[in-house]
Design a protein around this motif. Structure first.
Motif, PDB file in Angstrom:
ATOM      1  N   VAL A  76      19.694  14.493 -24.280  1.00  0.00           N
ATOM      2  CA  VAL A  76      19.872  15.047 -22.933  1.00  0.00           C
ATOM      3  C   VAL A  76      19.249  16.437 -22.843  1.00  0.00           C
ATOM      4  N   LEU A  77      19.465  17.274 -23.868  1.00  0.00           N
ATOM      5  CA  LEU A  77      18.902  18.631 -23.854  1.00  0.00           C
ATOM      6  C   LEU A  77      17.376  18.597 -23.884  1.00  0.00           C
ATOM      7  N   TYR A  78      16.799  17.706 -24.702  1.00  0.00           N
ATOM      8  CA  TYR A  78      15.349  17.608 -24.778  1.00  0.00           C
ATOM      9  C   TYR A  78      14.744  17.149 -23.455  1.00  0.00           C
ATOM     10  N   PHE A  79      15.491  16.377 -22.691  1.00  0.00           N
ATOM     11  CA  PHE A  79      14.961  15.775 -21.479  1.00  0.00           C
ATOM     12  C   PHE A  79      15.013  16.717 -20.277  1.00  0.00           C
ATOM     13  N   ILE A  80      15.735  17.826 -20.385  1.00  0.00           N
ATOM     14  CA  ILE A  80      15.917  18.732 -19.245  1.00  0.00           C
ATOM     15  C   ILE A  80      14.599  19.282 -18.706  1.00  0.00           C
ATOM     16  N   PRO A  81      13.646  19.738 -19.535  1.00  0.00           N
ATOM     17  CA  PRO A  81      12.397  20.286 -18.966  1.00  0.00           C
ATOM     18  C   PRO A  81      11.659  19.335 -18.044  1.00  0.00           C
ATOM     19  N   LEU A  82      11.770  18.032 -18.302  1.00  0.00           N
ATOM     20  CA  LEU A  82      11.067  17.063 -17.471  1.00  0.00           C
ATOM     21  C   LEU A  82      11.676  16.967 -16.081  1.00  0.00           C
ATOM     22  N   LEU A  83      12.928  17.363 -15.926  1.00  0.00           N
ATOM     23  CA  LEU A  83      13.603  17.282 -14.640  1.00  0.00           C
ATOM     24  C   LEU A  83      13.300  18.473 -13.743  1.00  0.00           C
ATOM     25  N   LEU A  84      12.681  19.509 -14.292  1.00  0.00           N
ATOM     26  CA  LEU A  84      12.423  20.720 -13.532  1.00  0.00           C
ATOM     27  C   LEU A  84      11.083  20.637 -12.798  1.00  0.00           C
ATOM     28  N   SER A  85      10.984  21.352 -11.695  1.00  0.00           N
ATOM     29  CA  SER A  85       9.744  21.405 -10.932  1.00  0.00           C
ATOM     30  C   SER A  85       8.697  22.220 -11.689  1.00  0.00           C
ATOM     31  N   GLN A 113       6.972  20.887 -21.216  1.00  0.00           N
ATOM     32  CA  GLN A 113       7.517  20.122 -20.105  1.00  0.00           C
ATOM     33  C   GLN A 113       7.435  18.617 -20.339  1.00  0.00           C
ATOM     34  N   PHE A 114       6.348  18.132 -20.954  1.00  0.00           N
ATOM     35  CA  PHE A 114       6.117  16.692 -21.004  1.00  0.00           C
ATOM     36  C   PHE A 114       6.371  16.056 -22.363  1.00  0.00           C
ATOM     37  N   ILE A 117      -4.691  11.068 -18.752  1.00  0.00           N
ATOM     38  CA  ILE A 117      -4.803  10.921 -17.302  1.00  0.00           C
ATOM     39  C   ILE A 117      -3.990  12.002 -16.602  1.00  0.00           C
ATOM     40  N   GLY A 118      -2.814  12.307 -17.153  1.00  0.00           N
ATOM     41  CA  GLY A 118      -1.989  13.344 -16.535  1.00  0.00           C
ATOM     42  C   GLY A 118      -2.622  14.716 -16.618  1.00  0.00           C
ATOM     43  N   SER A 119      -3.350  14.999 -17.703  1.00  0.00           N
ATOM     44  CA  SER A 119      -3.972  16.318 -17.850  1.00  0.00           C
ATOM     45  C   SER A 119      -5.077  16.540 -16.832  1.00  0.00           C
TER      46      SER A 119
END
Length: 306
Positions: free
Chosen positions: A117-126, A175-176, A231-233
């Motif tokens: 859960v802690l590792y996944f937090i950055p992905l939830l941020l704008s 983030q990713f 592709i994301g980059s």
């Protein structure tokens, strides 16, 4: 005389043609959605690249003028170089970190769920919010380094070309990496435990098991993850726009940011559409290249690499 049955009796297997018809019918909504929101806009951008438009007035045909103006721009090679540099370096940072964290989270530790859960937090941020936060933290006058009294953190991170690009790569990876770690975690959990048990009986340690069992089994997952990274980059815009604005100078000016500047700041929708088409072509080319390097087909099992 009793007529011969013409229908399918209950419990009788459905013919292959009927199953294929059902599958094709279920795919129609996805196909309509893909055509409406992917194919048609892409064709519109392609047509717009051969026109002249300021975003407000009438669209005027321009032939190859927009392509010529973009391809002869002396700043284009540097922009493409920065885009590919960001792509390669972010992949080189994200892939090892994602594999290691994914392997760790796939274990049976008692606290694994909380760490996931802690590792996944950055992905939830704008991305814009992340850029604003890091920009404040890295401010050489009022940032984190000044507050903590650490000279190393007090330098002008966003005012020097090399440092600014390194900061962008670090933030993108921060983030990713959680997203790709989740992909590797699911793939590792699909590897049969019997393979690790057999390796333990043969005297293989955890390091040996990781390089001999885990990594080969992640071959096709790594191709999928790398494709998403590459592709994301190509579409990094909001974070760079807020964090550096493409600066200092053109040190972090990528193709997506160049497309925005031409289209929405200079009102040159034709050249902006040219860059959009270039991004699509580069993305397709990189995806095909990674597929070729990975080998195999999408139907191959995840364990085929073992």
């Amino acid at each position: 005389m009793i007529p011969a049955p013409t229908g399918i009796r209950p419990g009788q297997p459905t013919p292959r043609s009927a199953r294929n018809t059902r599958v094709a019918f279920l795919a129609v909504p996805a196909l309509v959605f893909f055509v409406a929101f992917a194919v048609i806009p892409l064709l519109g951008v392609l047509l717009l690249s051969f026109s002249q438009w300021d975003g407000i007035g009438a669209i005027q045909p321009a032939g190859l003028a927009s392509w010529q103006s973009v391809l002869t721009d002396p700043a284009l090679p540097h922009t493409i170089w920065v885009t590919f540099l960001l792509m390669v370096l972010s992949w080189a940072v994200q892939t090892p970190a994602s594999v290691v964290i994914g392997a760790f989270l796939a274990g049976r530790q008692r606290y694994r769920e909380w760490l996931a859960v802690l590792y996944f937090i950055p992905l939830l941020l704008s991305s814009a919010a992340i850029a604003i936060t890091y920009k404040a933290l890295l401010d050489p006058n009022f940032g984190l380094g000044v507050g903590l009294g650490v000279p190393l953190l007090s330098q002008d991170w966003l005012g020097q070309g090399g440092l600014a690009l390194g900061v962008v790569i670090f933030i993108v990876s921060w983030q990713f990496v959680p997203f790709h770690s989740l992909i590797y975690q699911g793939a590792i959990q699909q590897i049969p435990r019997s393979m690790y048990e057999a390796a333990q009986l043969d005297g293989a340690g955890r390091c040996r098991q990781f390089f001999s069992i885990t990594l080969p089994a992640l071959r096709y997952t790594m191709v999928t993850s790398s494709t998403l990274m590459v592709i994301g980059s190509l579409t990094f815009f909001d974070l760079i726009f807020v964090l550096t604005g493409g600066g200092p100078g053109d040190a972090t000016r990528v193709l997506a940011l160049d497309m925005y500047r031409r289209g929405f700041q200079a009102n040159l929708m034709g050249p902006a559409s040219v860059i959009a088409v270039i991004l699509v072509l580069v993305g397709l080319g990189m995806a095909l290249l990674l597929r070729r390097l990975g080998g195999g087909t999408p139907s191959h099992s995840q364990l085929d690499g073992a």
